[in-house]
Design a protein around this motif. Structure first.
Motif, PDB file in Angstrom:
ATOM      1  N   GLU A  77      45.780  19.449   3.555  1.00 44.13           N
ATOM      2  CA  GLU A  77      45.604  18.012   3.794  1.00 44.13           C
ATOM      3  C   GLU A  77      45.121  17.226   2.581  1.00 44.13           C
ATOM      4  N   GLU A 108      44.683  13.111   2.491  1.00 39.79           N
ATOM      5  CA  GLU A 108      43.411  12.485   2.149  1.00 39.79           C
ATOM      6  C   GLU A 108      43.534  11.608   0.908  1.00 39.79           C
ATOM      7  N   THR A 109      44.388  12.007  -0.031  1.00 35.42           N
ATOM      8  CA  THR A 109      44.549  11.279  -1.288  1.00 35.42           C
ATOM      9  C   THR A 109      45.453  10.073  -1.142  1.00 35.42           C
ATOM     10  N   PRO A 155      47.318   8.559   2.068  1.00 35.29           N
ATOM     11  CA  PRO A 155      47.795   8.441   3.450  1.00 35.29           C
ATOM     12  C   PRO A 155      48.911   7.415   3.618  1.00 35.29           C
TER      13      PRO A 155
END
Length: 70
Positions: free
Chosen positions: A21, A25-26, A28
């Motif tokens: 993920e 998280e970086t 979206p």
């Protein structure tokens, strides 16, 4: 050319994704986790305002399965 004049495309080698993920998280705005548990690109092309984040997601992917090209 100015940044944003060329469309950036993102792709994921999904069979080799480790579902960490980091990309989600970086960035979206471009990546999400699919129902099968692997990351997927859901916005194509990459929006100009998300280009830097998409490139960071590519660089930070521990499995090196993300490609971002112009």
């Amino acid at each position: 050319m100015l940044k944003g004049d060329i469309e950036m495309k993102a792709s994921i080698d999904r069979p080799n994704c480790i579902s960490c993920e980091v990309c989600v998280e970086t960035c979206p705005e471009v990546f999400r986790m699919a129902d099968d548990g692997y990351a997927e690109v859901y916005v194509d092309p990459v929006p100009p305002e998300a280009e830097e984040k998409a490139l960071t997601a590519e660089a930070d992917c521990p499995a090196s399965v993300i490609t971002v090209d112009e």
